[in-house]
Enzyme design. Structure first.
Site, mmCIF file in Angstrom:
data_model
loop_
_atom_site.group_PDB
_atom_site.id
_atom_site.type_symbol
_atom_site.label_atom_id
_atom_site.label_comp_id
_atom_site.label_asym_id
_atom_site.label_seq_id
_atom_site.Cartn_x
_atom_site.Cartn_y
_atom_site.Cartn_z
ATOM 1 N N CYS A 58 46.087 -4.266 19.027
ATOM 2 C CA CYS A 58 47.519 -4.329 18.727
ATOM 3 C C CYS A 58 47.962 -3.118 17.899
ATOM 4 O O CYS A 58 47.150 -2.320 17.447
ATOM 5 C CB CYS A 58 47.863 -5.627 18.011
ATOM 6 S SG CYS A 58 47.259 -5.708 16.307
ATOM 7 N N ALA A 61 46.405 -2.823 14.549
ATOM 8 C CA ALA A 61 45.019 -2.345 14.626
ATOM 9 C C ALA A 61 44.976 -0.820 14.724
ATOM 10 O O ALA A 61 44.131 -0.167 14.113
ATOM 11 C CB ALA A 61 44.317 -2.973 15.824
ATOM 12 N N ARG A 92 34.758 -0.704 12.896
ATOM 13 C CA ARG A 92 34.526 0.522 13.678
ATOM 14 C C ARG A 92 33.336 1.348 13.216
ATOM 15 O O ARG A 92 33.092 2.417 13.727
ATOM 16 C CB ARG A 92 35.769 1.420 13.650
ATOM 17 C CG ARG A 92 36.884 0.889 14.479
ATOM 18 C CD ARG A 92 37.911 1.951 14.729
ATOM 19 N NE ARG A 92 37.587 2.760 15.869
ATOM 20 C CZ ARG A 92 38.115 3.951 16.097
ATOM 21 N NH1 ARG A 92 38.944 4.471 15.253
ATOM 22 N NH2 ARG A 92 37.794 4.633 17.166
ATOM 23 N N HIS A 190 49.229 4.214 16.054
ATOM 24 C CA HIS A 190 48.839 5.581 15.679
ATOM 25 C C HIS A 190 50.086 6.390 15.338
ATOM 26 O O HIS A 190 50.128 7.138 14.366
ATOM 27 C CB HIS A 190 48.110 6.282 16.818
ATOM 28 C CG HIS A 190 46.951 5.518 17.372
ATOM 29 N ND1 HIS A 190 46.626 5.536 18.696
ATOM 30 C CD2 HIS A 190 46.047 4.716 16.760
ATOM 31 C CE1 HIS A 190 45.558 4.771 18.895
ATOM 32 N NE2 HIS A 190 45.191 4.267 17.736
HETATM 33 S S1 SF4 Z 1 45.999 -9.137 14.927
HETATM 34 FE FE1 SF4 Z 1 47.683 -9.731 13.560
HETATM 35 S S2 SF4 Z 1 49.117 -8.016 13.722
HETATM 36 FE FE2 SF4 Z 1 47.740 -7.846 15.495
HETATM 37 S S3 SF4 Z 1 48.785 -8.986 17.186
HETATM 38 FE FE3 SF4 Z 1 47.404 -10.438 16.134
HETATM 39 S S4 SF4 Z 1 48.759 -11.422 14.607
HETATM 40 FE FE4 SF4 Z 1 49.795 -9.555 15.229
#
Ligand code: SF4
Length: 544
Positions: A58, A61, A92, A190
């Protein structure tokens, strides 16, 4: 001998046939059969069809985990439920090297740990408290705040709190609107990360950096110690590394990075924005480099030396290459007979699926299919397509910074005439040709590959090795195919530079040639893939 991979169109048709018509139409555009002489247009950076199992991460991330994660002395505080923070914590294998006095917070996971009542009544108070607590405990130089999905949904203003706490604490505190849903993949994260670093950190310290040849390395995240290898090579050549974005980095290095004379981009997708903005604001040109693969490393070092146009530097670079290539050539001689002609598939990252093809080709392995998780069209087709990429609603979500030459600090590192001279000698500035032109004819290029497509491709091609991430690893290995993780390198690495190439060749030799895969009963075969992994399947032939 050039390899031609056949039957790509048939295989593509077979795979798409199983999808509902609308899905097949959409996937069809992201799934192309390569023709390097006439590169096909590929659809990329579009939303994954709901319900399809994707490799992607996502936006949060990409921002917190990828770009800011490897900077050791910034406290990265996730504003949200602990699940988001936990999964971006140490996943990572970024490494860092601290001095005796240095701060290193990379081994910690900081989160506001939002609970139900914060979602209902708002989490700003909790965020304020968390920043204060982090400051009281560690007294860091900077604190970065990352928004997760719930934060965007309830409307907590992380930027206002950051400004308030910056004022109160007297350190750099800045926030990121990088909610997970903000983009179609981690790529949006990014972009958001780079924008904020550029706005809040770059150029904060104008102190000169010593050194005759000063560069920044962009898009290198020190997975498995890659940056350490590159740093060592640069040092031996006499090149000063001002900052790496963001492997083995510190906030001080970012603050001074505008003092470099050249930006070298490794992962084009994750960071091309910083290079462009630094050129516009400070006059620092950029080039694309690649330190994955021995030949690619040699080429990149030579390219840096050519940019600085200094005979002594060129001689030093040649000496280092000569010294390093002895062991590389020896290893290639040993492993090539066991690896040559075997098939590889790479579905990873936003430059890695391209860079690692160099390593495989050095031992004669052929990439029959590859693609990215979070690339845009230019990563596949080259930057020449930039003017034709349509900006869609998802991309409009991301702030575009308007950058202008800095009235005091803009300093063109080379005159127009010098740049023209370089280009006349075949030197390419501000360019990246993309992955497609370098792949074999007939190979498959697939953006945002799904789990279903992965399984069919493996069944049909029976690759000797598949490169992806942890999400795919065990499913693929249960099919009798070794999986090499290229997001975290499993327990291996470093794989950058000359020594990295040697490590990689040995790792791949061990993985591909172990007899254990023959014991795994793949769904389509009782014998495993051992006898099927050479380039002799229906799908591949050779032409002179
Ligand atoms: S990990 Fe957290 S920020 Fe990323 S899509 Fe899932 S809920 Fe949303």
């Amino acid at each position: 001998m050039k390899k031609v991979i056949n039957n790509g169109n048939k295989l593509k048709g077979d795979i798409l046939e199983k999808y509902p018509t609308k899905v097949a139409r959409k996937r069809s555009k992201s799934f192309v059969v390569n023709d390097p002489d006439n590169p096909p247009e590929i659809q990329a950076n579009v939303r994954t069809v709901p319900g399809i199992l994707t490799q992607r991460g996502c936006c949060y991330a990409g921002c917190k985990g990828v770009v800011l994660g490897p900077t050791r002395d910034i406290i990265n505080l996730t504003h949200g439920p602990i699940g988001c923070g936990f999964y971006s914590w140490l996943t990572r294998r970024n490494q860092t090297r601290t001095g005796p006095e240095d701060d290193n917070y990379m081994t910690y996971c900081f989160s506001t740990d939002m609970q139900d009542e914060n979602i209902v009544f708002g989490g700003e108070k909790k965020l304020r408290q968390a920043i204060q607590e982090a400051y009281d405990l560690f007294h860091p130089k900077a604190i970065a705040i990352f928004s997760t999905c719930p934060v965007g949904l309830i409307g907590d203003d992380v930027h206002a709190i950051s400004r308030e706490m910056k004022e109160k604490l007297g350190i750099n505190v800045f926030g990121f609107s990088c909610e997970g849903y903000k983009g179609v993949s981690q790529s949006a994260g990014h972009h958001i990360a780079n924008n904020q670093i550029f706005k809040h950190v770059v150029g904060q310290n104008n102190e000169e950096v010593e050194g005759k040849f000063k560069i920044n390395l962009l898009g290198e995240y020190n997975i498995g110690g890659d940056s350490f290898v590159i740093e060592n090579l640069l040092e031996r050549c006499g090149i000063t590394l001002v900052s790496t974005y963001s492997g083995n980095s510190t906030i001080d290095q970012f603050e001074q990075s505008h003092m470099a004379d050249l930006n070298c981009i490794m992962c084009h997708r994750s960071i091309n924005y910083v290079a462009d903005m630094m050129e516009t604001k400070f006059g620092i040109p950029w080039i694309k480099v690649n330190f994955i693969g021995a030949d690619a490393t040699a080429k990149s070092l030579r390219k840096i030396a050519q940019y600085f146009d200094d005979k002594k530097l060129m001689a030093k670079v040649e000496k280092v290459i000569e010294e390093e290539m002895v062991a590389v050539e020896q290893t290639i001689k040993e492993v090539k007979p066991r690896l040559e002609g075997k098939k590889v598939m790479l579905f990873v990252g936003g430059s890695r699926a391209h860079h690692y093809q160099y390593l495989f080709s050095e031992v004669g392995m052929v990439t029959v299919a590859a693609g990215y998780e979070f690339a845009h069209r230019d990563d596949y087709e080259g930057r020449k397509v930039l003017p034709y990429i349509k900006v869609d609603a998802d991309s409009r979500n991301i702030e575009e910074l308007t950058v202008e030459p800095d009235p005091e600090r803009y300093r063109p590192r080379k005159t127009e005439e010098e740049l023209k001279q370089l280009e006349k000698k075949g030197f390419t500035l501000r360019d990246y040709e993309g992955m497609i032109p370098e792949m074999e004819s007939g190979s498959l290029v697939i953006d945002d590959i799904s789990q279903y497509e992965t399984e069919v491709l493996i069944e049909k091609y029976k690759p000797a090795v598949f490169c992806a991430g942890i999400k795919e690893k065990y499913i693929i290995q249960k099919m009798g195919v070794p999986l090499k993780q290229l997001h975290s390198y499993d327990y291996g690495g470093p794989f950058a530079g000359f020594i990295g190439a040697i490590n990689f060749f040995k790792d791949i030799d061990r993985m591909v040639n172990t007899r254990v895969w023959a014991l795994v009963k793949a769904p389509w075969s009782e014998e495993g893939v051992e006898d099927n992994c050479l380039i002799d399947a229906d799908y591949v032939s050779e032409v002179a």
